[in-house]
Design a protein around this motif. Structure first.
Motif, PDB file in Angstrom:
ATOM      1  N   HIS A  85      37.416   4.785  -8.458  1.00  0.00           N
ATOM      2  CA  HIS A  85      37.820   5.304  -9.777  1.00  0.00           C
ATOM      3  C   HIS A  85      38.375   4.164 -10.633  1.00  0.00           C
ATOM      4  CE1 HIS A  85      40.399   7.337 -12.754  1.00  0.00           C
ATOM      5  NE2 HIS A  85      39.539   8.345 -12.657  1.00  0.00           N
ATOM      6  N   HIS A  86      39.167   3.305 -10.020  1.00  0.00           N
ATOM      7  CA  HIS A  86      39.766   2.158 -10.716  1.00  0.00           C
ATOM      8  C   HIS A  86      38.681   1.211 -11.237  1.00  0.00           C
ATOM      9  CE1 HIS A  86      43.004  -0.817 -11.381  1.00  0.00           C
ATOM     10  NE2 HIS A  86      42.144  -1.728 -10.923  1.00  0.00           N
ATOM     11  N   ILE A  87      37.682   0.940 -10.393  1.00  0.00           N
ATOM     12  CA  ILE A  87      36.613   0.002 -10.754  1.00  0.00           C
ATOM     13  C   ILE A  87      35.678   0.582 -11.817  1.00  0.00           C
ATOM     14  CG2 ILE A  87      34.535  -1.157  -9.878  1.00  0.00           C
ATOM     15  CD1 ILE A  87      35.951  -1.308  -7.148  1.00  0.00           C
ATOM     16  N   LEU A  88      35.263   1.828 -11.607  1.00  0.00           N
ATOM     17  CA  LEU A  88      34.212   2.413 -12.452  1.00  0.00           C
ATOM     18  C   LEU A  88      34.748   3.112 -13.701  1.00  0.00           C
ATOM     19  CD1 LEU A  88      31.786   3.922  -9.769  1.00  0.00           C
ATOM     20  CD2 LEU A  88      31.774   1.646 -10.812  1.00  0.00           C
ATOM     21  N   TYR A  89      36.064   3.333 -13.764  1.00  0.00           N
ATOM     22  CA  TYR A  89      36.594   4.048 -14.931  1.00  0.00           C
ATOM     23  C   TYR A  89      37.839   3.376 -15.517  1.00  0.00           C
ATOM     24  CZ  TYR A  89      38.392   7.744 -17.919  1.00  0.00           C
ATOM     25  OH  TYR A  89      38.869   8.444 -19.001  1.00  0.00           O
ATOM     26  N   THR A  90      38.943   3.360 -14.747  1.00  0.00           N
ATOM     27  CA  THR A  90      40.217   2.861 -15.283  1.00  0.00           C
ATOM     28  C   THR A  90      40.101   1.438 -15.802  1.00  0.00           C
ATOM     29  OG1 THR A  90      41.355   4.247 -13.660  1.00  0.00           O
ATOM     30  CG2 THR A  90      42.670   2.585 -14.790  1.00  0.00           C
ATOM     31  N   TYR A 430      31.966  10.734  -4.420  1.00  0.00           N
ATOM     32  CA  TYR A 430      30.538  10.852  -4.117  1.00  0.00           C
ATOM     33  C   TYR A 430      29.758  10.100  -5.205  1.00  0.00           C
ATOM     34  CZ  TYR A 430      26.045  13.311  -3.286  1.00  0.00           C
ATOM     35  OH  TYR A 430      24.723  13.635  -3.018  1.00  0.00           O
ATOM     36  N   PRO A 431      29.874   8.756  -5.221  1.00  0.00           N
ATOM     37  CA  PRO A 431      29.276   7.983  -6.321  1.00  0.00           C
ATOM     38  C   PRO A 431      27.795   7.660  -6.113  1.00  0.00           C
ATOM     39  CG  PRO A 431      30.499   6.529  -4.892  1.00  0.00           C
ATOM     40  CD  PRO A 431      30.651   7.909  -4.305  1.00  0.00           C
ATOM     41  N   VAL A 432      27.047   8.644  -5.624  1.00  0.00           N
ATOM     42  CA  VAL A 432      25.612   8.445  -5.367  1.00  0.00           C
ATOM     43  C   VAL A 432      24.866   8.110  -6.659  1.00  0.00           C
ATOM     44  CG1 VAL A 432      23.502   9.645  -4.662  1.00  0.00           C
ATOM     45  CG2 VAL A 432      25.561   9.836  -3.269  1.00  0.00           C
ATOM     46  N   PHE A 433      25.346   8.678  -7.774  1.00  0.00           N
ATOM     47  CA  PHE A 433      24.730   8.403  -9.080  1.00  0.00           C
ATOM     48  C   PHE A 433      25.643   7.518  -9.926  1.00  0.00           C
ATOM     49  CE2 PHE A 433      22.709  12.302  -7.644  1.00  0.00           C
ATOM     50  CZ  PHE A 433      21.379  12.079  -7.964  1.00  0.00           C
ATOM     51  N   GLN A 434      26.459   6.691  -9.274  1.00  0.00           N
ATOM     52  CA  GLN A 434      27.543   5.958  -9.918  1.00  0.00           C
ATOM     53  C   GLN A 434      28.530   6.964 -10.519  1.00  0.00           C
ATOM     54  OE1 GLN A 434      27.688   2.149 -11.549  1.00  0.00           O
ATOM     55  NE2 GLN A 434      25.503   1.734 -11.385  1.00  0.00           N
ATOM     56  N   ALA A 435      29.387   6.497 -11.410  1.00  0.00           N
ATOM     57  CA  ALA A 435      30.387   7.356 -12.041  1.00  0.00           C
ATOM     58  C   ALA A 435      30.930   6.604 -13.244  1.00  0.00           C
ATOM     59  CB  ALA A 435      31.514   7.680 -11.051  1.00  0.00           C
ATOM     60  N   PRO A 437      31.450   5.370 -17.161  1.00  0.00           N
ATOM     61  CA  PRO A 437      30.531   5.065 -18.269  1.00  0.00           C
ATOM     62  C   PRO A 437      29.107   4.711 -17.844  1.00  0.00           C
ATOM     63  CG  PRO A 437      32.647   4.002 -18.631  1.00  0.00           C
ATOM     64  CD  PRO A 437      32.688   4.566 -17.241  1.00  0.00           C
ATOM     65  N   ARG A 438      28.925   4.217 -16.608  1.00  0.00           N
ATOM     66  CA  ARG A 438      27.586   3.824 -16.173  1.00  0.00           C
ATOM     67  C   ARG A 438      26.944   4.879 -15.276  1.00  0.00           C
ATOM     68  NH1 ARG A 438      26.804  -2.510 -16.706  1.00  0.00           N
ATOM     69  NH2 ARG A 438      24.636  -1.960 -16.421  1.00  0.00           N
ATOM     70  N   ILE A 439      27.445   6.103 -15.290  1.00  0.00           N
ATOM     71  CA  ILE A 439      26.845   7.146 -14.460  1.00  0.00           C
ATOM     72  C   ILE A 439      25.372   7.299 -14.816  1.00  0.00           C
ATOM     73  CG2 ILE A 439      27.394   9.072 -16.016  1.00  0.00           C
ATOM     74  CD1 ILE A 439      28.106  10.666 -13.409  1.00  0.00           C
ATOM     75  N   CYS A 440      24.556   7.587 -13.823  1.00  0.00           N
ATOM     76  CA  CYS A 440      23.099   7.606 -13.990  1.00  0.00           C
ATOM     77  C   CYS A 440      22.646   8.616 -15.039  1.00  0.00           C
ATOM     78  CB  CYS A 440      22.451   7.926 -12.647  1.00  0.00           C
ATOM     79  SG  CYS A 440      20.659   8.048 -12.715  1.00  0.00           S
ATOM     80  N   LEU A 441      21.905   8.148 -16.041  1.00  0.00           N
ATOM     81  CA  LEU A 441      21.381   9.032 -17.081  1.00  0.00           C
ATOM     82  C   LEU A 441      20.319   9.985 -16.530  1.00  0.00           C
ATOM     83  CD1 LEU A 441      20.941   6.508 -20.030  1.00  0.00           C
ATOM     84  CD2 LEU A 441      22.535   8.438 -19.983  1.00  0.00           C
ATOM     85  N   GLY A 442      19.614   9.535 -15.510  1.00  0.00           N
ATOM     86  CA  GLY A 442      18.500  10.325 -14.984  1.00  0.00           C
ATOM     87  C   GLY A 442      18.875  11.266 -13.858  1.00  0.00           C
TER      88      GLY A 442
END
Length: 494
Positions: A85-90, A430-435, A437-442
């Protein structure tokens, strides 16, 4: 000859580094510290890297390990949801792709959306997002996927069933998803899935480019592959040849698209590549990078998820019965509604990707000194990897039965309707689709495609692995997770 005392003094600094780099098991009073692993242990276990690092990370009190690498910055791997969460969001802006990763992938992916940061990434993502609305999803299922299934995939499976032919299902599904992504994203039909199953030069080149690019990451120092690239020898020579072939194919798609007067796809709707061209993108190399990036995303991730799902379903016949039962109950529904309402199948796919995520590892680079929620001190320039495969095997998230394939963990009863409903998990666990701002568009498109494919195959056929399903296939780590040597199966009509 040196005196023993002088020799000892000379070797002392190296001895200190050697000892310090060995795995360190800390006592309880040091629980805030991550485990430290040396690069040589990593190299020794390189043939089962995913499982080995998963075990080490999940054994660490902080769910984080530090890998000390000679001649290179340390690498940190984590399976801690708070850290993810810290890496992908905060601290999203502190953990970009970074120069180290961009350089490693640039020969293949160039300036495509999966290898860039900043304003260029935002712009590409904004344009791409228009391709994943509800209208596009319905069109994707009812035109692109349906055509590829009825005209290509199902006839191949029927023939294989009649002739009792052994097929490599992993290869078949890669061909299928490749045709799909080219049609929906570029309005171009490569016809890769054909009855002859010949492998065109482009396909071989694409697979070699993915494999060799991935092999750059574990090397002891980037200098080694850069030297090989400079002298154009060995694997780097083959990579250069493969990338040239891939780019020739991508330019072919681009040139045909530019010649279309209205920039329309096969069914008349605007496609992704047309959107980029009409938005002002004119640089041929950049447009080629975009084509390659979306082929990679659309072909490899979805086919990986489908391959592992069918294998794990074969291991669990009772769950297969429930999936087939649900599929048959929905057989009279309209095509799009059919896949949208397959709750148990959806849960089963999520459960399969928990255990075998298409992208088992994802890396960023720390752009400024930082301290993680688990206490790990991060230095600028450190490569950071979150271990999605390991996170799917954490008891404190999934329970003591975390190694079991149990789709029910994604379901609960809806009190208002008494029906079972699907309940999604937190994307940072469960970051299978990332999380973030870069969460998977598809993401939605991938689920729709997978459910439609599974409905079409499993309603008519039973897939019978040629190999023993109780023995896990060898995991082949590329940019996505594959089965080494493919997935040989026989097709039997139900």
């Amino acid at each position: 000859m040196l005196e023993p005392s002088i020799l000892f003094c000379c070797l002392l600094p190296f001895l200190f580094i050697f000892i310090k780099s060995f795995p360190t098991i800390f006592s309880n009073k040091h629980k805030s510290n991550p485990f430290i692993v040396n690069y040589f242990s990593l190299y020794t276990n390189r043939h089962h890297l995913i499982q080995w690092t998963s075990k080490i990370v999940n054994s660490s009190p902080t769910l984080t390990i530090i890998i000390r690498r000679p001649f290179s910055p340390n690498r940190v791997i984590t399976a801690n949801p708070e850290v993810v969460h810290h890496i992908l969001y905060t601290k999203f802006s502190t953990y970009p792709k970074g120069e180290m990763i961009r350089t490693t992938l640039s020969d293949f992916l160039g300036e495509g959306i999966f290898n860039i940061d900043g304003d260029n990434w935002k712009f590409q993502r904004q344009i791409s997002s228009h391709e994943f609305n509800t209208k596009s999803l319905r069109n994707f299922v009812e035109n692109v996927v349906d055509f590829e299934l009825n005209e290509r995939l199902i006839p191949i499976l029927k023939t294989a069933a009649v002739n009792e032919t052994v097929l490599d299902l992993q290869d078949i599904l890669q061909r299928f998803t490749f045709d799909n992504i080219c049609r929906i994203a570029f309005g171009y039909d490569p016809g890769y899935l054909t009855s002859s199953l010949t492998k065109p030069e482009f396909a071989v080149a694409f697979e070699d480019a993915v494999r060799i690019t991935t092999e750059r990451f574990p090397v002891i120092t980037p200098i080694l592959w850069k030297i090989k690239r400079f002298f154009n020898v060995g694997s780097e020579k083959r990579l250069r040849e493969a990338v040239l072939e891939v780019r020739r194919f991508a330019r072919k798609i681009l040139n045909e698209k530019k010649q279309e007067p209205a920039g329309k796809s096969l069914d008349g709707s605007s496609d992704l590549l047309s959107r980029f061209i009409s938005s002002g993108y004119s640089d041929e190399r950049l447009l080629t990078d975009i084509v390659i990036s979306f082929i990679l995303a659309g072909r490899d991730t979805t086919s990986s998820a489908l391959t592992w799902f069918i294998w794990i379903l074969c291991k669990n016949p009772k769950i297969e019965e429930k999936v087939v039962k649900e599929i048959r109950e929905k057989s009279d529904s309209p095509i799009y509604d059919e896949v949208k309402d397959m709750v148990y199948t959806h849960a089963s796919i999520c459960e399969s990707m928990r255990l075998y995520p298409p992208v088992p590892l994802d890396s960023k680079v720390c752009s400024a000194d930082d301290i993680w929620p688990d206490g790990t001190v991060m230095k600028k320039g450190t490569m950071v990897t979150y271990h999605t495969y390991a996170m799917g095997r954490l008891e404190n998230i999934w329970g003591q039965d975390c190694m079991e394939f149990r789709p029910e963990r994604w379901l609960e009863k809806d009190d208002s309707t008494t029906k079972v409903k699907f309940v999604a998990k937190d994307s940072y666990m469960y970051p299978v689709f990332q999380a973030g701002p870069r969460i998977c568009l598809g993401k939605d498109m991938a689920f729709v495609q997978m459910q439609k494919v599974l409905a079409s195959i499993l309603r008519k056929f039973k897939v019978v692995p040629v190999v023993d399903v109780n023995i896990e296939p060898v995991l082949e780590l590329g940019l996505t997770l594959k089965m080494k040597n493919g997935f040989p199966v026989r097709i039997v009509k139900r």
